[in-house]
Design an enzyme around this catalytic site. Structure first.
Site, PDB file in Angstrom:
ATOM      1  N   HIS A   1       0.822  -1.213   0.000  1.00  6.36           N
ATOM      2  CA  HIS A   1       0.000   0.000   0.000  1.00  6.36           C
ATOM      3  C   HIS A   1       0.855   1.262   0.000  1.00  6.36           C
ATOM      4  O   HIS A   1       0.403   2.327  -0.442  1.00  6.36           O
ATOM      5  CB  HIS A   1      -0.991  -0.007   1.167  1.00  6.36           C
ATOM      6  CG  HIS A   1      -0.434   0.396   2.485  1.00  6.36           C
ATOM      7  ND1 HIS A   1      -0.027  -0.511   3.451  1.00  6.36           N
ATOM      8  CD2 HIS A   1      -0.214   1.617   3.027  1.00  6.36           C
ATOM      9  CE1 HIS A   1       0.396   0.134   4.509  1.00  6.36           C
ATOM     10  NE2 HIS A   1       0.298   1.420   4.285  1.00  6.36           N
TER      11      HIS A   1
ATOM     12  N   ASP B   1      -0.451  -7.485   1.501  1.00  6.81           N
ATOM     13  CA  ASP B   1       0.126  -6.139   1.566  1.00  6.81           C
ATOM     14  C   ASP B   1       1.652  -6.178   1.701  1.00  6.81           C
ATOM     15  O   ASP B   1       2.219  -5.750   2.710  1.00  6.81           O
ATOM     16  CB  ASP B   1      -0.506  -5.369   2.728  1.00  6.81           C
ATOM     17  CG  ASP B   1      -0.177  -3.885   2.683  1.00  6.81           C
ATOM     18  OD1 ASP B   1       0.326  -3.414   1.653  1.00  6.81           O
ATOM     19  OD2 ASP B   1      -0.440  -3.208   3.694  1.00  6.81           O
TER      20      ASP B   1
ATOM     21  N   GLY C   1       3.228   6.444   8.932  1.00  4.81           N
ATOM     22  CA  GLY C   1       4.653   6.634   8.684  1.00  4.81           C
ATOM     23  C   GLY C   1       5.483   5.425   9.037  1.00  4.81           C
ATOM     24  O   GLY C   1       6.631   5.307   8.621  1.00  4.81           O
TER      25      GLY C   1
ATOM     26  N   SER D   1       4.302   2.356   8.325  1.00  4.04           N
ATOM     27  CA  SER D   1       3.875   1.341   7.375  1.00  4.04           C
ATOM     28  C   SER D   1       5.047   0.811   6.562  1.00  4.04           C
ATOM     29  O   SER D   1       5.946   1.565   6.169  1.00  4.04           O
ATOM     30  CB  SER D   1       2.837   1.920   6.414  1.00  4.04           C
ATOM     31  OG  SER D   1       1.624   2.148   7.081  1.00  4.04           O
ATOM     32  N   GLY D   2       5.024  -0.490   6.308  1.00  2.00           N
ATOM     33  CA  GLY D   2       6.088  -1.128   5.542  1.00  2.00           C
ATOM     34  C   GLY D   2       7.271  -1.560   6.369  1.00  2.00           C
ATOM     35  O   GLY D   2       8.129  -2.317   5.894  1.00  2.00           O
TER      36      GLY D   2
END
Length: 381
Positions: free
Chosen positions: A184, A234, A329, A331-332
């Site tokens: 995402h 994701d 922030g 995320s990932g």
């Protein structure tokens, strides 16, 4: 991290959960009736195999060995690749008198139990030594909401994915040319020019970043089944144009081993540069981290939490009272869990409702569900 889920249950509802079985911290392959396990043992990095019918570990005879089999074994143990394999003379090592061996059958590359025949000796007098790519170590081990500032080298696989001069998401270093992040993150900026992306590894403070630093991205590879509607699948791989230079403060994280289970309650860590307060008014210039326990999917899918929104490709971690969580922030970025002194990438920060809200733990892409896709993608490239 954000979610479009509706709040469907009052906070006073109580939930119950059932836990999985005990953890298994070695690679087990094959069906449930006849699994086969591998490990690499001792200073000589000797490959050992165990089959369910025999409790002892067998050294592997070099006859019939091939590097493709070594690659499969390294990957099954959570490593990214095979880096070295060689034959070791039995006369050069000390063995117990009771030590037995496994001879490979004529089927090359087979990981099933029938391919490994127990033997009292090796005809050639040589056994297999195997070295896999290094990962999951913190040579210098020493704010997410409720978290703390991080010293350089504490999480050496943590990377920042930047679009121009702007930090957009976290990522984890898998190998010099590869990092993994959330799909995402890349989907949100899918119209951006590829040349605008940079990956920064070994970074603690964003204020120290100078323009044109970092490693350019060669290719963005989101999972082909990623759904922007519910964040299923994701994950995304970023192939880099030039390799990341490894050091005491930059190195790779291990992937989970095949069939490796981290049970609910496992104390894991999440890190990132995201918002450090639930009101989303302040992002951190300095890398933050916090410990979060793994929660059962049944609990997170209950009516008082996410009402069935988690798929098999997701897991959740955090606190029911909302004391600490990942946030926008982050995320990932990595959710890592230790097995002994080795750290494994168990989750990729994906989504959640709010940040550090009661009964709204963080939801992560479950890396164990993507191992085949990761290895297949990297080998094709």
């Amino acid at each position: 991290m954000s979610s479009t889920l509706d709040d469907q249950c009052p906070m006073e509802i109580r939930c119950t959960e059932e836990g999985p079985g005990p953890g298994i911290f070695r690679a087990e392959l094959g069906d449930q009736q006849q699994p086969i396990s591998f490990r690499i043992n001792g200073e000589d990095l000797l490959l050992e195999v165990q089959v369910r019918a025999r409790p002892d570990w067998l050294l592997v005879c070099h006859e019939g060995w091939n590097p493709a089999l070594g690659m499969h074994i390294c990957q099954s143990l959570g490593y990214f690749r095979l880096t070295q394999h060689k034959a070791v003379n039995l006369s050069d090592i000390k063995l117990n008198r009771s030590q037995e061996f496994a001879q490979l059958s004529a089927r090359p590359g087979s990981l099933v139990e029938e391919a490994w025949q127990p033997s009292t000796n090796c005809p050639s007098g040589r056994i297999v030594s195997l070295k896999c790519s290094e990962c999951g170590a913190r040579p210098l081990a020493s704010r997410i909401v409720g978290g703390q500032a991080v010293a350089s080298g504490r999480w050496p696989w943590q990377a920042s994915v930047m679009l121009g001069s702007r930090h957009t998401c976290g990522a984890s270093v898998l190998a010099p040319y590869w990092v993994v992040t959330a799909a995402h993150c890349m989907y949100s900026f899918r119209l951006s020019r590829l040349s605008s992306w940079r990956v920064h590894a070994g970074l603690v403070s964003h204020s120290a970043v100078r323009q044109h630093q970092g490693t350019m991205v060669e290719k963005i590879i989101p999972h082909p089944l990623y759904s922007a509607q519910n964040h299923d699948y994701d994950v995304a791989l970023l192939q880099l144009r030039t390799p990341i230079n490894f050091s005491d403060t930059v190195s790779a994280v291990c992937l989970p081993a095949k069939e490796q289970h981290f049970p609910q309650g496992s104390q894991c860590w999440v890190s990132g540069w995201g918002h450090t307060d639930p009101s989303h008014t302040h992002s951190s210039d300095t890398l933050q981290d916090t410990m979060v326990p793994l929660l059962s999917t049944d609990l997170c899918n209950s009516s008082c939490m996410y009402s069935g929104a988690l798929t098999h490709r997701m897991l959740c971690a955090g606190y029911l009272d909302g004391r600490a969580d990942a946030c926008q922030g982050d995320s990932g970025g990595p959710l890592v869990c230790p097995s002994g002194d080795t750290w494994h990438l168990v989750g990729v920060v994906s989504w959640g409702r709010g940040c550090a809200e009661p009964n709204r733990p963080g939801v992560y892409a479950k890396v164990a569900e993507f191992l085949d896709w990761i290895h297949d993608t990297v080998q094709v490239r």
